[in-house]
Design a protein around this motif. Structure first.
Motif, PDB file in Angstrom:
ATOM      1  N   PHE A  12       0.834  -1.209   0.000  1.00 12.50           N
ATOM      2  CA  PHE A  12       0.000   0.000   0.000  1.00 12.50           C
ATOM      3  C   PHE A  12       0.864   1.254   0.000  1.00 12.50           C
ATOM      4  O   PHE A  12       0.739   2.111  -0.880  1.00 12.50           O
ATOM      5  CB  PHE A  12      -0.931  -0.028   1.212  1.00 12.50           C
ATOM      6  CG  PHE A  12      -1.745   1.209   1.426  1.00 12.50           C
ATOM      7  CD1 PHE A  12      -1.409   2.115   2.427  1.00 12.50           C
ATOM      8  CD2 PHE A  12      -2.828   1.484   0.613  1.00 12.50           C
ATOM      9  CE1 PHE A  12      -2.161   3.267   2.620  1.00 12.50           C
ATOM     10  CE2 PHE A  12      -3.577   2.633   0.804  1.00 12.50           C
ATOM     11  CZ  PHE A  12      -3.240   3.526   1.812  1.00 12.50           C
ATOM     12  N   ALA A  15       2.736   1.915  -3.256  1.00 20.85           N
ATOM     13  CA  ALA A  15       1.861   2.362  -4.349  1.00 20.85           C
ATOM     14  C   ALA A  15       1.522   3.844  -4.192  1.00 20.85           C
ATOM     15  O   ALA A  15       1.518   4.599  -5.160  1.00 20.85           O
ATOM     16  CB  ALA A  15       0.595   1.520  -4.391  1.00 20.85           C
ATOM     17  N   VAL A  16       1.262   4.280  -2.945  1.00 19.70           N
ATOM     18  CA  VAL A  16       0.975   5.698  -2.702  1.00 19.70           C
ATOM     19  C   VAL A  16       2.203   6.530  -3.087  1.00 19.70           C
ATOM     20  O   VAL A  16       2.101   7.498  -3.850  1.00 19.70           O
ATOM     21  CB  VAL A  16       0.615   5.950  -1.224  1.00 19.70           C
ATOM     22  CG1 VAL A  16       0.398   7.447  -0.986  1.00 19.70           C
ATOM     23  CG2 VAL A  16      -0.615   5.183  -0.791  1.00 19.70           C
ATOM     24  N   THR A  19       3.065   6.549  -6.983  1.00 15.80           N
ATOM     25  CA  THR A  19       2.077   7.284  -7.791  1.00 15.80           C
ATOM     26  C   THR A  19       2.272   8.788  -7.607  1.00 15.80           C
ATOM     27  O   THR A  19       2.253   9.562  -8.567  1.00 15.80           O
ATOM     28  CB  THR A  19       0.643   6.873  -7.382  1.00 15.80           C
ATOM     29  OG1 THR A  19       0.524   5.452  -7.471  1.00 15.80           O
ATOM     30  CG2 THR A  19      -0.392   7.531  -8.267  1.00 15.80           C
ATOM     31  N   ILE A 117      -7.814   4.416   6.554  1.00 11.06           N
ATOM     32  CA  ILE A 117      -8.133   3.619   5.363  1.00 11.06           C
ATOM     33  C   ILE A 117      -7.943   2.138   5.679  1.00 11.06           C
ATOM     34  O   ILE A 117      -6.977   1.769   6.340  1.00 11.06           O
ATOM     35  CB  ILE A 117      -7.197   4.034   4.204  1.00 11.06           C
ATOM     36  CG1 ILE A 117      -7.598   5.411   3.700  1.00 11.06           C
ATOM     37  CG2 ILE A 117      -7.231   3.034   3.075  1.00 11.06           C
ATOM     38  CD1 ILE A 117      -6.940   5.839   2.419  1.00 11.06           C
ATOM     39  N   MET A 123     -11.566  -2.287  -0.681  1.00 13.55           N
ATOM     40  CA  MET A 123     -11.560  -2.847  -2.051  1.00 13.55           C
ATOM     41  C   MET A 123     -12.554  -4.006  -2.168  1.00 13.55           C
ATOM     42  O   MET A 123     -13.131  -4.228  -3.230  1.00 13.55           O
ATOM     43  CB  MET A 123     -10.178  -3.358  -2.437  1.00 13.55           C
ATOM     44  CG  MET A 123      -9.238  -2.348  -3.020  1.00 13.55           C
ATOM     45  SD  MET A 123      -9.944  -1.231  -4.229  1.00 13.55           S
ATOM     46  CE  MET A 123      -9.575  -2.131  -5.716  1.00 13.55           C
TER      47      MET A 123
ATOM     48  N   MET B 123      -5.643   0.416  -3.890  1.00  7.54           N
ATOM     49  CA  MET B 123      -6.108   1.461  -2.965  1.00  7.54           C
ATOM     50  C   MET B 123      -5.030   2.524  -2.771  1.00  7.54           C
ATOM     51  O   MET B 123      -5.341   3.686  -2.535  1.00  7.54           O
ATOM     52  CB  MET B 123      -6.453   0.885  -1.603  1.00  7.54           C
ATOM     53  CG  MET B 123      -7.855   0.346  -1.429  1.00  7.54           C
ATOM     54  SD  MET B 123      -9.175   1.304  -2.138  1.00  7.54           S
ATOM     55  CE  MET B 123      -9.622   2.326  -0.739  1.00  7.54           C
ATOM     56  N   GLY B 124      -3.768   2.103  -2.831  1.00 13.58           N
ATOM     57  CA  GLY B 124      -2.661   3.065  -2.690  1.00 13.58           C
ATOM     58  C   GLY B 124      -2.664   4.043  -3.846  1.00 13.58           C
ATOM     59  O   GLY B 124      -2.534   5.267  -3.644  1.00 13.58           O
ATOM     60  N   VAL B 125      -2.862   3.537  -5.061  1.00 11.52           N
ATOM     61  CA  VAL B 125      -2.907   4.398  -6.249  1.00 11.52           C
ATOM     62  C   VAL B 125      -4.090   5.368  -6.134  1.00 11.52           C
ATOM     63  O   VAL B 125      -3.973   6.570  -6.382  1.00 11.52           O
ATOM     64  CB  VAL B 125      -3.023   3.551  -7.534  1.00 11.52           C
ATOM     65  CG1 VAL B 125      -3.312   4.416  -8.740  1.00 11.52           C
ATOM     66  CG2 VAL B 125      -1.762   2.718  -7.742  1.00 11.52           C
ATOM     67  N   ARG B 126      -5.223   4.835  -5.684  1.00 11.34           N
ATOM     68  CA  ARG B 126      -6.437   5.663  -5.570  1.00 11.34           C
ATOM     69  C   ARG B 126      -6.260   6.785  -4.540  1.00 11.34           C
ATOM     70  O   ARG B 126      -6.657   7.925  -4.770  1.00 11.34           O
ATOM     71  CB  ARG B 126      -7.590   4.746  -5.123  1.00 11.34           C
ATOM     72  CG  ARG B 126      -8.933   5.148  -5.602  1.00 11.34           C
ATOM     73  CD  ARG B 126      -9.955   4.077  -5.195  1.00 11.34           C
ATOM     74  NE  ARG B 126     -11.222   4.708  -4.924  1.00 11.34           N
ATOM     75  CZ  ARG B 126     -12.029   5.143  -5.895  1.00 11.34           C
ATOM     76  NH1 ARG B 126     -11.682   4.962  -7.148  1.00 11.34           N
ATOM     77  NH2 ARG B 126     -13.165   5.745  -5.622  1.00 11.34           N
ATOM     78  N   LEU B 127      -5.627   6.462  -3.412  1.00  8.44           N
ATOM     79  CA  LEU B 127      -5.384   7.483  -2.388  1.00  8.44           C
ATOM     80  C   LEU B 127      -4.469   8.566  -2.942  1.00  8.44           C
ATOM     81  O   LEU B 127      -4.721   9.762  -2.768  1.00  8.44           O
ATOM     82  CB  LEU B 127      -4.754   6.877  -1.130  1.00  8.44           C
ATOM     83  CG  LEU B 127      -4.310   7.906  -0.087  1.00  8.44           C
ATOM     84  CD1 LEU B 127      -5.498   8.687   0.460  1.00  8.44           C
ATOM     85  CD2 LEU B 127      -3.533   7.246   1.052  1.00  8.44           C
ATOM     86  N   GLN B 129      -4.074   9.513  -6.013  1.00  3.03           N
ATOM     87  CA  GLN B 129      -4.819  10.342  -6.986  1.00  3.03           C
ATOM     88  C   GLN B 129      -5.723  11.345  -6.270  1.00  3.03           C
ATOM     89  O   GLN B 129      -5.847  12.491  -6.695  1.00  3.03           O
ATOM     90  CB  GLN B 129      -5.646   9.447  -7.914  1.00  3.03           C
ATOM     91  CG  GLN B 129      -4.784   8.745  -8.957  1.00  3.03           C
ATOM     92  CD  GLN B 129      -5.507   7.629  -9.667  1.00  3.03           C
ATOM     93  OE1 GLN B 129      -6.558   7.164  -9.218  1.00  3.03           O
ATOM     94  NE2 GLN B 129      -4.933   7.155 -10.776  1.00  3.03           N
TER      95      GLN B 129
END
Ligand SMILES: Nc1ncnc2c1ncn2[C@@H]1O[C@H](COP(=O)(O)OP(=O)(O)OP(=O)(O)O)[C@@H](O)[C@H]1O
Ligand SMILES: Nc1ncnc2c1ncn2[C@@H]1O[C@H](COP(=O)(O)OP(=O)(O)OP(=O)(O)O)[C@@H](O)[C@H]1O
Lengths: 216, 216
Positions: A12, A15-16, A19, A117, A123, B123-127, B129
């Protein structure tokens, strides 16, 4: 002021971080595991090996000077709690903490997390919602009573929009029509729908549900 | 025919199962861990202790008769692969498998998973964004070039919609206005915007970006 601090470079957190960095933002990542840091160090502004529960180390890092602090530590609730409390008391304006369960989410919120979160749970709920309404490709909630949805017409809505009279019959407005790869935004009244088209409509949720049942 | 089979009652699998069951769907859950089954058995149609890699047990369960099979096993890629292959070869029409990394997602897709989900990563990508575009409360992609977004006007768009001329100046159409708790869908030309309002617009992504920069 620095922009983003991410504690915990797991699935997680990474990925944050990546991105944000790919979009040109200033991203600092810390993790107590050396391998995790060596995996991510070329893909963020700065990465450091550090224990998120170490008050002295966090102060030296300047945890209070970041716009957003994301605590993405999973397996130890104690570490997430301590890191959240340390970040908030050092003056961090916006702290987002990851939680493993509803109970730990409550605890993290009560000790000062501005947002909590639950990636796996959130998800899972989202997948279930998509499975339940397959004809709705995607939906976008506007408050609790209205939505924008993209829905397959399944050949049941053919002809000119003004003849179909969707606002009168179902209380929904067509805001776009997806015909294969071509998207027609704000279609005129004489726009013609064919089999296989997808319409994007806005309206009250119970009206959208009526349309969905008709098209099911 | 039965509706949903979920293998693995962890955080993700349980959230999928309970959300589906609460909406009235037929949901069967299996897990090899007794505690996981006892936690979930009152919240789904049927729950059973079973190893998802046990071919005989899966055949007896009738894995091929479910509309959707969701393989929500995390820690063992081998188990996810075997369960995916067994479900597809027994005739399951739609198999969704959870993956821990990009590589395991590729492997699961190559052995037959119809869909692969990476909950933590996605979810990491979505956060990220959402953090990047805070003035955009939420966005809804229509294909790759257009979106519907809800955006805060920050007091920079006040007055009647026809005087603001958003379609000419920015190439976006206002499809709704959020004033506090009241939502005005398909506002008329003389509708008046005030400070603190949020507008929902549809348009090409680069036009929405121009509007967002103006409002930032
Ligand atoms: N006290 C701590 N200080 C810094 N990093 C930590 C600390 N505790 C755990 N971490 C790191 O946080 C990362 C994520 O934690 P962990 O793997 O426990 O959770 P997870 O929920 O499985 O993560 P994800 O789902 O994001 O992969 C790991 O890389 C771990 O090394
Ligand atoms: N071969 C198997 N057959 C049935 N259930 C299994 C099997 N292997 C693992 N499980 C179950 O799948 C569930 C989820 O697996 P696990 O905890 O390893 O993954 P996870 O990624 O941490 O899950 P989540 O993130 O959804 O909580 C667990 O309840 C576990 O008992």
């Amino acid at each position: 002021m620095r922009e983003y601090l991410i504690m915990g470079a797991g699935r997680f957190g990474s990925a944050v971080a990546e991105t944000l960095y790919d979009k040109g933002h200033d991203v600092v990542v810390v993790d107590m595991n050396e391998d995790a840091i060596s995996r991510i160090m070329n893909r963020v502004t700065h990465a450091a090996i550090l224990d998120a529960t170490d008050e002295v180390a966090l102060k030296k890092l300047g945890v209070g000077n970041f716009d957003h602090v994301i605590i993405a530590i999973g397996s130890s609730l104690e570490a997430s709690i301590l890191a959240t409390v340390l970040a908030k008391s050092a003056g961090a304006k916006h702290v987002i903490s990851k939680a493993n369960s509803q109970l730990s989410a409550k605890v993290l919120a009560s000790v000062g997390a501005d947002e909590v979160i639950r990636p796996e749970h959130d998800m899972g709920v989202r997948l279930a919602q998509q499975l339940i309404a397959p004809s709705i490709m995607d939906s976008f909630h506007l408050g609790s009573h209205h939505s924008v949805v993209e829905i397959e017409t399944k050949g049941k809505l053919c002809g000119r929009l003004e003849d179909l009279r969707l606002p009168n019959r179902y209380g929904v407005q067509v805001i776009a029509v997806n015909q294969g790869n071509k998207l027609e935004v704000s279609p005129s009244a004489d726009f013609e729908l064919f089999e296989g088209d997808r319409v994007v409509v806005i309206g009250a949720n119970e009206n959208i549900e009526k349309l969905r049942m008709f098209l099911a």
